[in-house]
Design a protein around this motif. Structure first.
Motif, PDB file in Angstrom:
ATOM      1  N   ARG A   1       0.806  -1.228   0.000  1.00 15.44           N
ATOM      2  CA  ARG A   1       0.000   0.000   0.000  1.00 15.44           C
ATOM      3  C   ARG A   1       0.839   1.278   0.000  1.00 15.44           C
ATOM      4  O   ARG A   1       0.387   2.316  -0.483  1.00 15.44           O
ATOM      5  CB  ARG A   1      -0.956  -0.005   1.193  1.00 15.44           C
ATOM      6  N   ASP A   2       2.054   1.218   0.534  1.00 17.08           N
ATOM      7  CA  ASP A   2       2.960   2.374   0.483  1.00 17.08           C
ATOM      8  C   ASP A   2       4.073   2.187  -0.540  1.00 17.08           C
ATOM      9  O   ASP A   2       5.014   2.980  -0.586  1.00 17.08           O
ATOM     10  CB  ASP A   2       3.579   2.615   1.867  1.00 17.08           C
ATOM     11  N   GLY A   3       3.962   1.115  -1.362  1.00 16.75           N
ATOM     12  CA  GLY A   3       5.001   0.795  -2.324  1.00 16.75           C
ATOM     13  C   GLY A   3       5.991  -0.206  -1.755  1.00 16.75           C
ATOM     14  O   GLY A   3       6.289  -0.192  -0.556  1.00 16.75           O
ATOM     15  N   ALA A   4       6.519  -1.070  -2.609  1.00 18.25           N
ATOM     16  CA  ALA A   4       7.456  -2.103  -2.153  1.00 18.25           C
ATOM     17  C   ALA A   4       8.725  -1.507  -1.560  1.00 18.25           C
ATOM     18  O   ALA A   4       9.334  -2.089  -0.654  1.00 18.25           O
ATOM     19  CB  ALA A   4       7.805  -3.028  -3.321  1.00 18.25           C
ATOM     20  N   GLU A   5       9.108  -0.321  -2.071  1.00 13.20           N
ATOM     21  CA  GLU A   5      10.339   0.295  -1.573  1.00 13.20           C
ATOM     22  C   GLU A   5      10.198   0.776  -0.135  1.00 13.20           C
ATOM     23  O   GLU A   5      11.207   1.048   0.546  1.00 13.20           O
ATOM     24  CB  GLU A   5      10.746   1.463  -2.485  1.00 13.20           C
ATOM     25  N   ALA A   6       8.967   0.891   0.365  1.00 17.29           N
ATOM     26  CA  ALA A   6       8.755   1.309   1.756  1.00 17.29           C
ATOM     27  C   ALA A   6       9.021   0.183   2.745  1.00 17.29           C
ATOM     28  O   ALA A   6       9.148   0.422   3.946  1.00 17.29           O
ATOM     29  CB  ALA A   6       7.331   1.830   1.933  1.00 17.29           C
ATOM     30  N   ARG A   7       9.093  -1.032   2.254  1.00 14.97           N
ATOM     31  CA  ARG A   7       9.325  -2.195   3.113  1.00 14.97           C
ATOM     32  C   ARG A   7      10.793  -2.616   3.024  1.00 14.97           C
ATOM     33  O   ARG A   7      11.432  -2.432   1.984  1.00 14.97           O
ATOM     34  CB  ARG A   7       8.430  -3.368   2.693  1.00 14.97           C
ATOM     35  N   PRO A   8      11.357  -3.205   4.078  1.00 18.02           N
ATOM     36  CA  PRO A   8      12.755  -3.651   4.035  1.00 18.02           C
ATOM     37  C   PRO A   8      12.980  -4.687   2.940  1.00 18.02           C
ATOM     38  O   PRO A   8      12.069  -5.436   2.566  1.00 18.02           O
ATOM     39  CB  PRO A   8      12.966  -4.262   5.421  1.00 18.02           C
TER      40      PRO A   8
ATOM     41  N   TYR B   1       8.769  -8.228   9.011  1.00 19.22           N
ATOM     42  CA  TYR B   1       9.693  -7.224   9.531  1.00 19.22           C
ATOM     43  C   TYR B   1       9.308  -5.859   8.969  1.00 19.22           C
ATOM     44  O   TYR B   1       9.230  -5.680   7.760  1.00 19.22           O
ATOM     45  CB  TYR B   1      11.132  -7.577   9.152  1.00 19.22           C
ATOM     46  N   CYS B   2       9.039  -4.923   9.859  1.00 19.27           N
ATOM     47  CA  CYS B   2       8.609  -3.570   9.495  1.00 19.27           C
ATOM     48  C   CYS B   2       7.439  -3.584   8.514  1.00 19.27           C
ATOM     49  O   CYS B   2       7.503  -2.990   7.433  1.00 19.27           O
ATOM     50  CB  CYS B   2       9.771  -2.772   8.911  1.00 19.27           C
TER      51      CYS B   2
END
Length: 330
Positions: free
Chosen positions: A38-45, A85-86
């Motif tokens: 929902r915030d884009g894959a780059e927002a996740r580790p 994770y995150c």
């Protein structure tokens, strides 16, 4: 005005990760994937950072994580999601308490959106440890119990802060996979970082219990509190506290545990009525179920206003239930 909402519950058992879990993952993954993105894959580790965090804080789960990733198809996104994770932040309500009788009993209401809920009880014997609980995140749990007679449950801690850490359902899974006593669970809850603030209540078969006040920006505090709602030592998010009536629910439970201790069934039934029970689904989330964990009997009773489901850890009988939950409409 009031109406009814249908929830289709399932109880499923698979001793080791295999085709049953893989089928469940295929069913739930599209919705979880959308949530995770929902915030884009780059927002996740990234994958390496996620695995490194698991190796550092929950190394016993790494072989299990690798098994599940393979069953999920081995994609980068699936593996990063399964690390929990995150993850994206999420909010819930919830009330939980330890009933103080001779038999240790953990009672909890889970208040959440029905559109983001698995409606699934998962029974597993992964890594030689039998665990039963309410599934979240495909292998995490929002409450559960293991074959050592350790039961655990979570509530949202009522703080906006988001940091580096794990989604708390995976931390509960880790506790149940690796711990046998409340003391051991407390040591894990102090050590493993969480991405948001949560209150985790633990009780073991010897009636020892604790509530851990977890947060991403400060050390976990271990307390002897028998009650947890949606704030920690004090209210820090006033609007959320008013909306969820967290202080009122805490006082209600404390009165029943200290001023006039009730019979067990009467105490459990109080979770099926206001102020603990909420039907405000149209405003975000309401009470999806009441869970009663009995560690010595290794038994879980799930209650709704007009239904009850008994599940036994040692003689688990899977199946399905159609539950009609009241909904308040304005």
């Amino acid at each position: 005005m009031s109406d009814r909402m249908q929830l289709n519950w399932r109880a499923i058992s698979e001793a080791e990760p295999g085709p049953v879990w893989a089928e469940l993952f295929g069913e739930y993954w599209p919705d979880y994937h959308r949530w995770w993105l929902r915030d884009g894959a780059e927002a996740r580790p990234g994958y390496l950072d996620s695995v490194k965090a698991l190796q550092e804080y929950m190394p016993e789960l790494v072989p299990l994580f690798e098994q599940l990733c393979a069953l999920a198809g081995g994609s980068d996104h699936a593996a990063r999601f399964l690390s929990l994770y995150c993850p994206p932040p999420y909010l819930s309500g919830c009330s939980q308490a330890i009933w103080p009788g001779a038999e240790p009993v953990l009672v909890r209401n889970y208040d959440y959106s029905p559109h983001a809920f698995d409606s699934l009880i998962l029974h597993t014997s992964w890594q030689g440890r039998t665990v039963m609980g309410t599934s979240d995140g495909m292998w995490g749990l929002v409450d559960g119990m293991n074959d050592a007679g350790l039961a655990v449950s979570l509530t949202f801690g009522g703080r906006r802060v988001v940091g580096d850490g794990f989604g708390v359902p995976l931390i509960l899974r880790y506790v149940l996979q690796t711990c046998e006593t409340a003391k051991e669970a407390g040591e894990v809850l102090k050590r493993v970082p969480t991405h948001m603030s949560y209150n985790v209540t633990v009780v073991d078969a010897k009636r020892k219990y604790l509530t851990a006040l977890m947060a991403p920006d400060r050390e976990t505090i271990l307390t002897t509190a028998a009650v947890a709602t949606n704030h920690q030592e004090r209210v820090e998010w006033a609007s959320h506290a008013r909306f969820t009536a967290t202080v009122e629910r805490e006082r209600f439970l404390l009165q029943r545990l200290t001023l006039h201790v009730e019979p067990q069934e009467k105490f459990i039934n109080s979770f099926l009525r206001p102020p603990l029970y909420s039907t405000a689904f149209t405003q975000g989330f309401g009470t999806l179920y009441t869970a009663v964990y009995r560690p010595r009997k290794r038994k879980l009773d799930i209650h709704w206003p007009k239904a009850r489901w008994e599940l036994h850890l040692d003689n688990f009988q899977g199946g399905a239930r159609q539950i009609f939950t009241p909904v308040h409409t304005v």
